[in-house]
Design a protein around this motif. Sequence first.
Motif, short mmCIF file in Angstrom:
data_model
loop_
_atom_site.label_atom_id
_atom_site.label_comp_id
_atom_site.label_asym_id
_atom_site.label_seq_id
_atom_site.Cartn_x
_atom_site.Cartn_y
_atom_site.Cartn_z
N TYR A 75 -3.37 -51.89 83.57
CA TYR A 75 -4.55 -52.42 82.90
C TYR A 75 -5.78 -52.43 83.80
O TYR A 75 -6.91 -52.46 83.31
N GLY A 76 -5.57 -52.40 85.11
CA GLY A 76 -6.70 -52.41 86.04
C GLY A 76 -7.58 -51.19 85.89
O GLY A 76 -8.81 -51.28 85.83
N LEU A 77 -6.94 -50.02 85.81
CA LEU A 77 -7.69 -48.77 85.66
C LEU A 77 -8.43 -48.76 84.33
O LEU A 77 -9.60 -48.35 84.27
N ARG A 78 -7.79 -49.19 83.27
CA ARG A 78 -8.43 -49.22 81.96
C ARG A 78 -9.58 -50.21 81.92
O ARG A 78 -10.59 -49.99 81.25
N PHE A 79 -9.45 -51.30 82.66
CA PHE A 79 -10.54 -52.27 82.75
C PHE A 79 -11.75 -51.65 83.44
O PHE A 79 -12.89 -51.80 82.97
N LYS A 80 -11.50 -50.93 84.55
CA LYS A 80 -12.60 -50.28 85.26
C LYS A 80 -13.29 -49.24 84.39
O LYS A 80 -14.53 -49.16 84.36
N LEU A 81 -12.51 -48.46 83.66
CA LEU A 81 -13.09 -47.44 82.79
C LEU A 81 -13.86 -48.08 81.64
O LEU A 81 -14.89 -47.56 81.20
N SER A 82 -13.39 -49.22 81.15
CA SER A 82 -14.11 -49.93 80.09
C SER A 82 -15.45 -50.43 80.58
O SER A 82 -16.47 -50.34 79.87
N ILE A 83 -15.49 -50.96 81.79
CA ILE A 83 -16.75 -51.42 82.38
C ILE A 83 -17.71 -50.25 82.56
O ILE A 83 -18.90 -50.36 82.27
N LEU A 84 -17.17 -49.12 83.03
CA LEU A 84 -18.01 -47.93 83.20
C LEU A 84 -18.58 -47.48 81.86
O LEU A 84 -19.77 -47.15 81.76
N GLY A 85 -17.75 -47.44 80.83
CA GLY A 85 -18.22 -47.06 79.51
C GLY A 85 -19.31 -47.98 79.01
O GLY A 85 -20.30 -47.54 78.42
N LEU A 86 -19.16 -49.28 79.26
CA LEU A 86 -20.18 -50.25 78.85
C LEU A 86 -21.49 -50.01 79.59
O LEU A 86 -22.58 -50.06 79.00
N LEU A 87 -21.41 -49.73 80.89
CA LEU A 87 -22.61 -49.46 81.68
C LEU A 87 -23.32 -48.19 81.19
O LEU A 87 -24.55 -48.15 81.11
#
Length: 214
Positions: A75-87
Amino acid sequence: WMTGFGNFSFFYLKNDYSLIRVIQMLWRLNFLVLFLSLTHGTTYILYYICPLHTYFFLMVYATMGFAKHLNYSKYGLRFKLSILGLLLFLTWDVNLGLFRLLNFPFLSTEPKVGAKNGTLWEWYFRSTLDHWSTFLGMIFAANYPIVSLFLRKLEALPSYKCYLGKAAIAITLLAAFAIWLHGPFQADKLTYNSTNCYFGFIPLITYIYFRNLN
């Protein structure tokens, strides 16, 4: 797309975030352009494809390098990618002034060769066209092992089940491609430019699937 896929895969597999790696990539991406700019008196933005690859390589590097231990967490990697997508969404798709805030210190509004409306506007135009491409490449790379495992399991089934499964995927992709072909692809140039970053992955994935179908 490949900037995201290739660099994500490299950092994920090699776990190499050294300064040497960054310098090597920046040199490969820019050394010819720098010589062209110096010898012909042109501007860096004129060769916009190199700034695009450089910019989004650094985005991948920062994403993968920050809290890199999370890259190997489900879930850590998916969390980072989600934050990137939001940015990405807040920077390019919402008029909050974030794009100008991030880029104004390095760009100007003065007309230049290759940027008649200023480098700030030219960079906004060029980067907007592809601002989701690298991210989608990263998503594809992150899920590549899962997709590969799924296809291997599919091919381990009896022949008729394998063919039915692959046919179902093919029909789904062809349906999406047909919708894209008769919808976004038919739009006028300005509309197409503003929407291609959201729909451009459809023909790409369709091509990749059928190219590798056997």
